[in-house]
Design a protein around this motif. Sequence first.
Motif, mmCIF file in Angstrom:
data_model
loop_
_atom_site.group_PDB
_atom_site.id
_atom_site.type_symbol
_atom_site.label_atom_id
_atom_site.label_comp_id
_atom_site.label_asym_id
_atom_site.label_seq_id
_atom_site.Cartn_x
_atom_site.Cartn_y
_atom_site.Cartn_z
ATOM 1 N N LEU A 86 11.271 5.364 9.179
ATOM 2 C CA LEU A 86 10.332 4.284 9.468
ATOM 3 C C LEU A 86 8.964 4.746 9.002
ATOM 4 O O LEU A 86 8.456 5.769 9.470
ATOM 5 N N ALA A 87 8.384 4.028 8.048
ATOM 6 C CA ALA A 87 7.118 4.446 7.451
ATOM 7 C C ALA A 87 6.046 3.392 7.682
ATOM 8 O O ALA A 87 6.305 2.193 7.523
ATOM 9 N N GLN A 88 4.868 3.844 8.059
ATOM 10 C CA GLN A 88 3.710 2.957 8.142
ATOM 11 C C GLN A 88 2.732 3.381 7.056
ATOM 12 O O GLN A 88 2.236 4.511 7.052
ATOM 13 N N LEU A 89 2.479 2.463 6.118
ATOM 14 C CA LEU A 89 1.653 2.794 4.964
ATOM 15 C C LEU A 89 0.222 3.102 5.379
ATOM 16 O O LEU A 89 -0.400 2.346 6.143
ATOM 17 N N GLN A 90 -0.327 4.209 4.844
ATOM 18 C CA GLN A 90 -1.719 4.562 5.079
ATOM 19 C C GLN A 90 -2.625 4.083 3.951
ATOM 20 O O GLN A 90 -3.840 4.223 4.027
ATOM 21 N N SER A 91 -2.019 3.539 2.925
ATOM 22 C CA SER A 91 -2.744 2.862 1.850
ATOM 23 C C SER A 91 -1.775 1.846 1.255
ATOM 24 O O SER A 91 -0.556 1.960 1.426
ATOM 25 N N PRO A 92 -2.268 0.838 0.559
ATOM 26 C CA PRO A 92 -1.371 -0.224 0.088
ATOM 27 C C PRO A 92 -0.451 0.232 -1.036
ATOM 28 O O PRO A 92 -0.749 1.172 -1.774
ATOM 29 N N LEU A 93 0.667 -0.443 -1.137
ATOM 30 C CA LEU A 93 1.570 -0.351 -2.273
ATOM 31 C C LEU A 93 1.588 -1.714 -2.954
ATOM 32 O O LEU A 93 1.278 -2.730 -2.319
ATOM 33 N N PRO A 94 1.945 -1.788 -4.219
ATOM 34 C CA PRO A 94 2.030 -3.097 -4.870
ATOM 35 C C PRO A 94 2.929 -4.057 -4.086
ATOM 36 O O PRO A 94 4.087 -3.752 -3.806
ATOM 37 N N GLY A 95 2.377 -5.168 -3.695
ATOM 38 C CA GLY A 95 3.102 -6.168 -2.915
ATOM 39 C C GLY A 95 3.071 -5.929 -1.424
ATOM 40 O O GLY A 95 3.535 -6.781 -0.650
ATOM 41 N N LEU A 96 2.543 -4.788 -0.986
ATOM 42 C CA LEU A 96 2.540 -4.426 0.434
ATOM 43 C C LEU A 96 1.150 -3.941 0.836
ATOM 44 O O LEU A 96 0.496 -3.213 0.090
ATOM 45 N N THR A 97 0.717 -4.319 2.031
ATOM 46 C CA THR A 97 -0.629 -3.987 2.483
ATOM 47 C C THR A 97 -0.633 -2.686 3.287
ATOM 48 O O THR A 97 0.402 -2.244 3.796
#
Length: 437
Positions: free
Chosen positions: A369-380
């Motif tokens: 389970l990952a919570q992004l610390q910076s955006p990925l293309p298509g994901l905030t």
Amino acid sequence: MLPSGLMISAPASGTGKTTLMLGLLNALTKRGVTVQPFKSGPDYIDPGFHKAAAGRASFNLDSWAMGPGMLGQMVDQAAGADLALAEGSMGLFDGVAHPGETANGASADIAARMGWPVVLMLDVSGQAQSAAASALGFKMMRPDVPLAGVVLNKVASPRHEMLLRLGMDQVGVPVLGALPRRGAVELPERHLGLVQAEEQPKLMALLDAAGDFIAEHMDLDVLIAAAGDTQRPEGHGILPPPPGQRIALARDAAFSFVYPHLLEGWRNQGAEVSFFSPLADEAPDDGADICWLPGGYPELHAGKLAAAETFRTGLQKFAETRPVHGECGGYMAMGEGLVDKEGTRHQMAGILGLETSYEKRKMHLGYRLAQLQSPLPGLTEGARLRGHEFHYSTILSQPDAPLARVLDANGDEVPETGSRRGHATGTFFHLIGGASA
């Protein structure tokens, strides 16, 4: 209209359920039955074999990583088929300790949610009536998971089969087939599972042999009649959005681990996908918006990748202006170097600082389970993603900024945080779903 379905499972891995699944797909297809295959759990190799045997793309169903709405989208792929067959993973009730959005990832969860009775493959070596006790336990473990019957595997003789059937009669478990000890198909394996379908030079002959073997020793009409009506899950959870309008996707023997539902979902949402081969020293399409490097076996081809100058310089140029994302093996290929099992270091693309090694193997396996610390293309930034990690490499250096805070299925943090440098990002986990903020 969705067809009825069955779950093919077993008490444990290595009991022959893949042979049963492939044989059934081949035998039923040759009879004119249109079968939609599925794979329970986070497997990206078995679906390739399913597609070869059934002539239809196979899709993953994962009760830990997919919300009910996403599971419903997956099951919709069976529309127009005559029968849905899902191959389980590990043992029927095996899953993680802490449930995900839907359940704990066990094949039993998918069977219950979809309304699919279970066909249980039993290795009956060295036992007779006692096998019925195991079958009875599986029958009674969860009332919401009906047992369609058992397939007896590795039956030694007619007398052995008679005793086995006597025991099953005593506990009220139907016998759907009895397979003699001599198997029909043996598929080579490597450290992440079966050798990929496209690497099998005699694949169709193997599938035909499995199909003939299963058809000879099972009553396919009884099997079809045992299928249950499919219940389409409804609720939250959708497919992740495509990372770009035009996606350059690496695809060859070194980069092939991409879930079919992601590609299908990207295309259904209007994205265009073009393929290129790093092993053939091809650069990504310069007209693409994003380059995506899936997982695979870069460690088996590290020398060839190191020598692929056109690929490496093309990827470096691409990353100067547009996103490049890698998963597991793709992430490793984006790093500075990769040490193979002999201890030889090979130069990789160098758009991230990652250094990895296979010299001392250590298995990393499980849901993430990952919570992004910076955006990925298509994901905030802040998006919560669900995926799965499976590799044997060791991190020697991971100097770039972490991409995400990553937890395992127990809620414990793992050091495989992924990385970001400029337009380049990578993760050790393979994205499955769960793109929620």
